[in-house]
Design a protein around this motif. Sequence first.
Motif, PDB file in Angstrom:
ATOM      1  N   ALA A  15      -6.432  26.108 -11.197  1.00  0.00           N
ATOM      2  CA  ALA A  15      -6.967  27.392 -10.753  1.00  0.00           C
ATOM      3  C   ALA A  15      -6.732  27.592  -9.265  1.00  0.00           C
ATOM      4  O   ALA A  15      -6.417  28.685  -8.813  1.00  0.00           O
ATOM      5  N   CYS A  16      -6.880  26.548  -8.474  1.00  0.00           N
ATOM      6  CA  CYS A  16      -6.643  26.641  -7.031  1.00  0.00           C
ATOM      7  C   CYS A  16      -5.175  26.909  -6.738  1.00  0.00           C
ATOM      8  O   CYS A  16      -4.840  27.639  -5.832  1.00  0.00           O
ATOM      9  N   ALA A  17      -4.294  26.274  -7.491  1.00  0.00           N
ATOM     10  CA  ALA A  17      -2.863  26.451  -7.269  1.00  0.00           C
ATOM     11  C   ALA A  17      -2.438  27.884  -7.553  1.00  0.00           C
ATOM     12  O   ALA A  17      -1.473  28.366  -6.982  1.00  0.00           O
ATOM     13  N   ALA A  18      -3.152  28.574  -8.434  1.00  0.00           N
ATOM     14  CA  ALA A  18      -2.795  29.940  -8.781  1.00  0.00           C
ATOM     15  C   ALA A  18      -3.201  30.932  -7.697  1.00  0.00           C
ATOM     16  O   ALA A  18      -2.691  32.035  -7.658  1.00  0.00           O
ATOM     17  N   SER A  19      -4.104  30.572  -6.835  1.00  0.00           N
ATOM     18  CA  SER A  19      -4.555  31.464  -5.772  1.00  0.00           C
ATOM     19  C   SER A  19      -3.608  31.395  -4.587  1.00  0.00           C
ATOM     20  O   SER A  19      -3.268  30.313  -4.135  1.00  0.00           O
ATOM     21  N   PRO A  20      -3.179  32.557  -4.084  1.00  0.00           N
ATOM     22  CA  PRO A  20      -2.314  32.537  -2.904  1.00  0.00           C
ATOM     23  C   PRO A  20      -3.077  32.030  -1.683  1.00  0.00           C
ATOM     24  O   PRO A  20      -4.301  32.144  -1.615  1.00  0.00           O
ATOM     25  N   ALA A  27       0.393  39.256  14.161  1.00  0.00           N
ATOM     26  CA  ALA A  27       0.517  40.704  14.023  1.00  0.00           C
ATOM     27  C   ALA A  27       1.888  41.126  13.510  1.00  0.00           C
ATOM     28  O   ALA A  27       2.039  42.225  12.979  1.00  0.00           O
ATOM     29  N   ASN A  28       2.883  40.268  13.627  1.00  0.00           N
ATOM     30  CA  ASN A  28       4.245  40.638  13.253  1.00  0.00           C
ATOM     31  C   ASN A  28       4.705  40.099  11.905  1.00  0.00           C
ATOM     32  O   ASN A  28       5.623  40.656  11.301  1.00  0.00           O
ATOM     33  N   SER A  29       4.118  39.011  11.446  1.00  0.00           N
ATOM     34  CA  SER A  29       4.587  38.416  10.199  1.00  0.00           C
ATOM     35  C   SER A  29       3.493  37.564   9.560  1.00  0.00           C
ATOM     36  O   SER A  29       2.497  37.225  10.207  1.00  0.00           O
ATOM     37  N   VAL A  30       3.723  37.236   8.291  1.00  0.00           N
ATOM     38  CA  VAL A  30       2.790  36.382   7.566  1.00  0.00           C
ATOM     39  C   VAL A  30       3.574  35.563   6.541  1.00  0.00           C
ATOM     40  O   VAL A  30       4.554  36.042   5.973  1.00  0.00           O
ATOM     41  N   ARG A  31       3.129  34.335   6.350  1.00  0.00           N
ATOM     42  CA  ARG A  31       3.734  33.417   5.377  1.00  0.00           C
ATOM     43  C   ARG A  31       2.637  33.031   4.389  1.00  0.00           C
ATOM     44  O   ARG A  31       1.581  32.537   4.787  1.00  0.00           O
ATOM     45  N   ILE A  32       2.889  33.283   3.111  1.00  0.00           N
ATOM     46  CA  ILE A  32       1.898  33.074   2.057  1.00  0.00           C
ATOM     47  C   ILE A  32       2.407  32.019   1.079  1.00  0.00           C
ATOM     48  O   ILE A  32       3.518  32.133   0.559  1.00  0.00           O
ATOM     49  N   GLY A  33       1.588  31.013   0.824  1.00  0.00           N
ATOM     50  CA  GLY A  33       1.890  30.045  -0.227  1.00  0.00           C
ATOM     51  C   GLY A  33       1.372  30.604  -1.541  1.00  0.00           C
ATOM     52  O   GLY A  33       0.260  31.126  -1.608  1.00  0.00           O
ATOM     53  N   TYR A  34       2.192  30.552  -2.589  1.00  0.00           N
ATOM     54  CA  TYR A  34       1.769  31.120  -3.873  1.00  0.00           C
ATOM     55  C   TYR A  34       2.391  30.331  -5.019  1.00  0.00           C
ATOM     56  O   TYR A  34       3.294  29.525  -4.823  1.00  0.00           O
ATOM     57  N   GLY A  36       3.706  31.444  -8.778  1.00  0.00           N
ATOM     58  CA  GLY A  36       3.952  32.325  -9.906  1.00  0.00           C
ATOM     59  C   GLY A  36       3.829  33.818  -9.668  1.00  0.00           C
ATOM     60  O   GLY A  36       4.759  34.544  -9.934  1.00  0.00           O
ATOM     61  N   ASP A  37       2.717  34.301  -9.190  1.00  0.00           N
ATOM     62  CA  ASP A  37       2.457  35.733  -9.112  1.00  0.00           C
ATOM     63  C   ASP A  37       2.676  36.272  -7.705  1.00  0.00           C
ATOM     64  O   ASP A  37       1.803  36.158  -6.841  1.00  0.00           O
ATOM     65  N   LEU A  38       3.825  36.863  -7.485  1.00  0.00           N
ATOM     66  CA  LEU A  38       4.138  37.417  -6.166  1.00  0.00           C
ATOM     67  C   LEU A  38       3.227  38.596  -5.824  1.00  0.00           C
ATOM     68  O   LEU A  38       2.950  38.852  -4.656  1.00  0.00           O
ATOM     69  N   GLY A  39       2.721  39.294  -6.829  1.00  0.00           N
ATOM     70  CA  GLY A  39       1.810  40.416  -6.588  1.00  0.00           C
ATOM     71  C   GLY A  39       0.537  39.989  -5.877  1.00  0.00           C
ATOM     72  O   GLY A  39       0.046  40.682  -4.981  1.00  0.00           O
ATOM     73  N   ARG A  40      -0.008  38.840  -6.247  1.00  0.00           N
ATOM     74  CA  ARG A  40      -1.213  38.347  -5.576  1.00  0.00           C
ATOM     75  C   ARG A  40      -0.897  37.915  -4.150  1.00  0.00           C
ATOM     76  O   ARG A  40      -1.718  38.084  -3.248  1.00  0.00           O
ATOM     77  N   ALA A  41       0.285  37.379  -3.930  1.00  0.00           N
ATOM     78  CA  ALA A  41       0.699  37.014  -2.569  1.00  0.00           C
ATOM     79  C   ALA A  41       0.853  38.268  -1.714  1.00  0.00           C
ATOM     80  O   ALA A  41       0.456  38.289  -0.547  1.00  0.00           O
ATOM     81  N   THR A  42       1.391  39.319  -2.308  1.00  0.00           N
ATOM     82  CA  THR A  42       1.557  40.586  -1.588  1.00  0.00           C
ATOM     83  C   THR A  42       0.196  41.180  -1.222  1.00  0.00           C
ATOM     84  O   THR A  42       0.015  41.699  -0.116  1.00  0.00           O
ATOM     85  N   LEU A  44      -2.563  39.519  -0.618  1.00  0.00           N
ATOM     86  CA  LEU A  44      -3.101  38.740   0.506  1.00  0.00           C
ATOM     87  C   LEU A  44      -2.383  39.096   1.800  1.00  0.00           C
ATOM     88  O   LEU A  44      -3.009  39.209   2.858  1.00  0.00           O
ATOM     89  N   ALA A  45      -1.070  39.319   1.729  1.00  0.00           N
ATOM     90  CA  ALA A  45      -0.322  39.740   2.913  1.00  0.00           C
ATOM     91  C   ALA A  45      -0.824  41.101   3.400  1.00  0.00           C
ATOM     92  O   ALA A  45      -0.939  41.332   4.607  1.00  0.00           O
TER      93      ALA A  45
END
Length: 73
Positions: A15-20, A27-34, A36-42, A44-45
């Motif tokens: 369950a933790c691994a599934a959460s981004p 202010a200029n960029s963000v890096r998200i660990g995710y 499977g689901d890119l939508g959830r990463a988006t 969070l971004a």
Amino acid sequence: MAWAASLVVAGGLAACAASPLLLEGDANSVRIGYSGDLGRATALAAQHCARYERVPRFLMADIDTAYFACAKP
């Protein structure tokens, strides 16, 4: 009993691994660990970029990390 406990722990880790996860950002960029689901990463971004009155613009992704620019709307 130990087998049941290991199932609970494994389920919790899955369950933790599934959460981004916000790995790095400013202010200029963000890096998200995710996973499977890119939508959830988006999503969070978007939360991160909104702090700077910006919106995320997808740049690229590899197997477990998505990269976004925080752009002015």
